[in-house]
Design an enzyme around this catalytic site. Structure first.
Site, short mmCIF file in Angstrom:
data_model
loop_
_atom_site.label_atom_id
_atom_site.label_comp_id
_atom_site.label_asym_id
_atom_site.label_seq_id
_atom_site.Cartn_x
_atom_site.Cartn_y
_atom_site.Cartn_z
N GLY A 83 30.99 7.06 55.11
CA GLY A 83 29.27 7.81 55.08
C GLY A 83 29.48 8.93 53.78
O GLY A 83 28.42 9.44 53.66
N HIS A 84 30.26 8.73 52.89
CA HIS A 84 30.64 9.61 51.75
C HIS A 84 30.96 8.82 50.46
O HIS A 84 31.89 9.11 49.86
CB HIS A 84 31.79 10.66 52.22
CG HIS A 84 31.70 12.03 51.15
ND1 HIS A 84 32.27 11.91 49.99
CD2 HIS A 84 31.09 13.37 51.64
CE1 HIS A 84 32.02 13.31 49.54
NE2 HIS A 84 31.47 13.82 50.53
N PHE A 85 29.96 8.53 49.83
CA PHE A 85 28.49 8.38 50.17
C PHE A 85 28.22 6.66 50.00
O PHE A 85 28.66 6.26 49.25
CB PHE A 85 27.74 8.97 48.99
CG PHE A 85 27.93 10.28 48.99
CD1 PHE A 85 27.24 11.07 49.96
CD2 PHE A 85 28.73 11.09 48.15
CE1 PHE A 85 27.60 12.65 50.00
CE2 PHE A 85 28.89 12.41 48.15
CZ PHE A 85 28.50 13.31 48.98
#
Length: 144
Positions: free
Chosen positions: A44-46
């Protein structure tokens, strides 16, 4: 040191053991972490542009510094806890495919508390520098 030897010092396991190899030369710890792109923190990053979070870079530095404490590690039977982060600076991103290399040294200690400084680089380019402190404690078995 390989991962198995590092696990005799650090209590971290599974996805939180963030150094692949380490060595100590002249009182300085040198560590390496190959960023594969499969790490949990990149999901999720990124999305579409994965970058290793700064807090993970700091954790890798701290784990690298802990190999300097092999004598106190009691066969991995210690808990290490961050007590502070100071003068943290991020200069370049760390991405999948990179080999993140650390250099850390202990600058002071008092009882179970240690103060250290370190840098993380990729291909010789500075990505992070920091001063940090942590404490080590023997693992206490909990009763349920």
């Amino acid at each position: 040191m390989n991962k198995e030897e590092i696990m005799n010092i650090l209590p971290h396991r599974d996805h939180m053991l963030l150094i692949d190899e380490a060595e100590v030369r002249d009182g300085v710890a040198y560590g390496k972490k190959k960023i594969t792109g499969e790490e949990f923190f990149l999901k999720g990053h990124f999305p579409g542009n994965p970058i290793v979070p700064g807090v993970i870079q700091c954790e890798i530095l701290a784990q690298s510094a802990c190999v300097l404490l092999a004598d106190q590690a009691q066969g991995g039977n210690i808990t290490t806890l961050f007590t502070g982060l100071e003068k943290v600076r991020f200069k370049n991103p760390v991405k999948p495919g990179d080999v993140f290399e650390t250099e850390c040294s202990i600058i002071k200690s008092k009882g179970p508390f240690y103060w250290a400084k370190g840098t993380g680089k990729v291909n010789g380019k500075l990505c992070v520098s920091a001063e940090f402190s942590f404490a080590i404690f023997p693992v206490k078995e909990e009763t349920v």
